[in-house]
Design an enzyme around this catalytic site. Structure first.
Site, PDB file in Angstrom:
ATOM      1  N   HIS A  95       0.907  -1.157   0.000  1.00  0.00           N
ATOM      2  CA  HIS A  95       0.000   0.000   0.000  1.00  0.00           C
ATOM      3  C   HIS A  95       0.938   1.197   0.000  1.00  0.00           C
ATOM      4  O   HIS A  95       1.851   1.273   0.831  1.00  0.00           O
ATOM      5  CB  HIS A  95      -0.858  -0.003   1.273  1.00  0.00           C
ATOM      6  N   LEU A  96       0.762   2.112  -0.932  1.00  0.00           N
ATOM      7  CA  LEU A  96       1.616   3.280  -1.032  1.00  0.00           C
ATOM      8  C   LEU A  96       1.788   3.923   0.340  1.00  0.00           C
ATOM      9  O   LEU A  96       0.801   4.149   1.048  1.00  0.00           O
ATOM     10  CB  LEU A  96       0.995   4.287  -2.008  1.00  0.00           C
ATOM     11  N   HIS A  97       3.018   4.168   0.725  1.00  0.00           N
ATOM     12  CA  HIS A  97       3.268   4.856   1.993  1.00  0.00           C
ATOM     13  C   HIS A  97       4.594   5.593   1.938  1.00  0.00           C
ATOM     14  O   HIS A  97       5.520   5.182   1.253  1.00  0.00           O
ATOM     15  CB  HIS A  97       3.222   3.906   3.187  1.00  0.00           C
ATOM     16  N   THR A  98       4.637   6.688   2.664  1.00  0.00           N
ATOM     17  CA  THR A  98       5.826   7.525   2.732  1.00  0.00           C
ATOM     18  C   THR A  98       6.326   7.523   4.165  1.00  0.00           C
ATOM     19  O   THR A  98       5.549   7.753   5.100  1.00  0.00           O
ATOM     20  CB  THR A  98       5.510   8.973   2.284  1.00  0.00           C
TER      21      THR A  98
END
Length: 140
Positions: A95-98
Protein backbone atom coordinates in the site's frame (compact mmCIF):
# COMPACT_ATOMS: atom_id res chain seq x y z
CA UNK A 1 -8.79 -3.69 0.22
CA UNK A 2 -9.35 -6.85 2.19
CA UNK A 3 -6.25 -8.07 3.97
CA UNK A 4 -4.28 -4.82 3.65
CA UNK A 5 -3.20 -3.71 7.11
CA UNK A 6 -2.92 -0.06 6.01
CA UNK A 7 -6.46 -0.13 4.61
CA UNK A 8 -7.52 -1.55 7.96
CA UNK A 9 -5.83 1.35 9.75
CA UNK A 10 -7.45 3.89 7.39
CA UNK A 11 -10.87 2.27 8.04
CA UNK A 12 -10.31 2.27 11.81
CA UNK A 13 -10.46 -1.52 11.97
CA UNK A 14 -6.79 -1.99 12.87
CA UNK A 15 -5.44 -0.08 15.85
CA UNK A 16 -2.67 2.42 15.21
CA UNK A 17 -1.10 5.42 16.89
CA UNK A 18 -2.65 8.00 14.56
CA UNK A 19 -1.02 11.35 14.08
CA UNK A 20 -3.29 12.75 11.34
CA UNK A 21 -6.53 11.54 9.77
CA UNK A 22 -7.88 13.74 6.99
CA UNK A 23 -9.16 13.46 3.40
CA UNK A 24 -5.68 13.60 1.83
CA UNK A 25 -4.38 10.71 3.92
CA UNK A 26 -3.69 9.12 7.26
CA UNK A 27 -0.44 9.30 9.20
CA UNK A 28 0.49 6.97 12.04
CA UNK A 29 3.54 5.73 13.90
CA UNK A 30 5.49 2.88 12.31
CA UNK A 31 5.31 -0.16 14.60
CA UNK A 32 8.96 -0.95 13.82
CA UNK A 33 10.47 2.54 13.70
CA UNK A 34 13.96 3.34 12.48
CA UNK A 35 13.89 5.94 15.29
CA UNK A 36 11.06 6.72 17.72
CA UNK A 37 8.64 9.10 16.05
CA UNK A 38 9.00 7.43 12.61
CA UNK A 39 5.70 8.18 10.87
CA UNK A 40 4.05 6.52 7.88
CA UNK A 41 1.80 8.60 5.65
CA UNK A 42 -0.68 6.70 3.45
CA UNK A 43 -3.37 7.76 0.99
CA UNK A 44 -6.88 6.74 2.02
CA UNK A 45 -7.40 4.72 -1.18
CA UNK A 46 -5.64 1.41 -1.66
CA UNK A 47 -2.85 2.14 -4.11
CA UNK A 48 0.33 0.10 -4.29
CA UNK A 49 2.83 2.40 -5.98
CA UNK A 50 3.34 6.10 -6.58
CA UNK A 51 2.39 5.86 -10.26
CA UNK A 52 -1.13 4.80 -9.17
CA UNK A 53 -1.71 8.00 -7.19
CA UNK A 54 -4.02 10.15 -9.33
CA UNK A 55 -2.49 13.42 -10.50
CA UNK A 56 -5.19 15.45 -8.75
CA UNK A 57 -4.31 13.73 -5.43
CA UNK A 58 -0.58 14.53 -5.64
CA UNK A 59 -0.71 18.10 -4.24
CA UNK A 60 -2.80 17.20 -1.20
CA UNK A 61 -0.87 14.01 -0.43
CA UNK A 62 2.56 15.61 -0.69
CA UNK A 63 1.42 18.69 1.25
CA UNK A 64 0.45 16.25 3.99
CA UNK A 65 3.87 14.56 3.80
CA UNK A 66 5.51 18.00 3.92
CA UNK A 67 3.46 19.02 6.97
CA UNK A 68 4.37 15.78 8.74
CA UNK A 69 8.08 16.32 8.02
CA UNK A 70 7.84 19.73 9.71
CA UNK A 71 5.74 18.34 12.58
CA UNK A 72 8.17 15.49 13.27
CA UNK A 73 11.05 17.97 13.38
CA UNK A 74 9.23 20.52 15.52
CA UNK A 75 7.34 18.13 17.77
CA UNK A 76 10.34 15.94 18.55
CA UNK A 77 13.06 18.57 18.47
CA UNK A 78 14.74 16.60 15.68
CA UNK A 79 17.53 18.12 13.64
CA UNK A 80 15.78 17.10 10.43
CA UNK A 81 13.90 14.27 8.75
CA UNK A 82 14.51 11.54 6.23
CA UNK A 83 11.54 11.22 3.84
CA UNK A 84 11.41 8.09 1.68
CA UNK A 85 9.12 5.85 -0.33
CA UNK A 86 9.70 2.39 -1.75
CA UNK A 87 7.88 1.19 -4.85
CA UNK A 88 7.62 -2.60 -4.95
CA UNK A 89 11.20 -3.47 -3.93
CA UNK A 90 11.54 -3.29 -0.12
CA UNK A 91 7.89 -2.26 0.19
CA UNK A 92 6.94 -4.30 3.26
CA UNK A 93 3.23 -3.45 2.92
CA UNK A 94 1.78 -3.32 -0.60
CA UNK A 95 0.00 0.00 0.00
CA UNK A 96 1.62 3.28 -1.03
CA UNK A 97 3.27 4.86 1.99
CA UNK A 98 5.83 7.53 2.73
CA UNK A 99 8.25 7.25 5.64
CA UNK A 100 8.99 10.37 7.67
CA UNK A 101 11.88 9.53 9.98
CA UNK A 102 13.25 11.96 12.59
CA UNK A 103 16.98 12.59 12.26
CA UNK A 104 19.61 14.00 14.58
CA UNK A 105 23.25 14.64 13.84
CA UNK A 106 25.28 11.55 14.71
CA UNK A 107 22.25 9.23 14.83
CA UNK A 108 24.20 6.58 12.92
CA UNK A 109 21.85 6.35 9.94
CA UNK A 110 24.56 7.14 7.36
CA UNK A 111 24.74 4.34 4.82
CA UNK A 112 21.98 2.45 6.62
CA UNK A 113 19.58 2.06 3.70
CA UNK A 114 21.69 1.44 0.62
CA UNK A 115 25.23 1.17 -0.67
CA UNK A 116 26.58 3.98 -2.84
CA UNK A 117 28.34 3.69 -6.18
CA UNK A 118 29.81 6.00 -8.84
CA UNK A 119 29.41 6.41 -12.57
CA UNK A 120 32.45 5.28 -14.54
CA UNK A 121 32.64 8.68 -16.23
CA UNK A 122 30.46 11.59 -17.40
CA UNK A 123 29.52 9.72 -20.58
CA UNK A 124 27.98 6.88 -18.56
CA UNK A 125 26.09 9.36 -16.39
CA UNK A 126 24.75 11.07 -19.53
CA UNK A 127 23.57 7.71 -20.93
CA UNK A 128 21.62 7.01 -17.73
CA UNK A 129 20.14 10.51 -17.68
CA UNK A 130 19.12 10.17 -21.34
CA UNK A 131 17.46 6.77 -20.77
CA UNK A 132 15.42 8.15 -17.87
CA UNK A 133 14.51 11.36 -19.72
CA UNK A 134 13.43 9.31 -22.75
CA UNK A 135 11.13 7.18 -20.59
CA UNK A 136 9.62 10.11 -18.68
CA UNK A 137 6.03 10.90 -19.67
CA UNK A 138 5.48 14.38 -21.04
CA UNK A 139 3.86 16.91 -18.73
CA UNK A 140 1.05 18.96 -19.96
Amino acid sequence: MSGCVFCGIVAGEVPAFRVVDEPDGVAFLDTRPVFKGHVLVVPRAHLVTLDELPADALPGYFRLVQRLAVAVETGLGAGGTFVAMNNRVSQSVAHLHTHVVPRTKGDGLRGFFWPRTRYTDDAEAHRYADRIAGASPATG
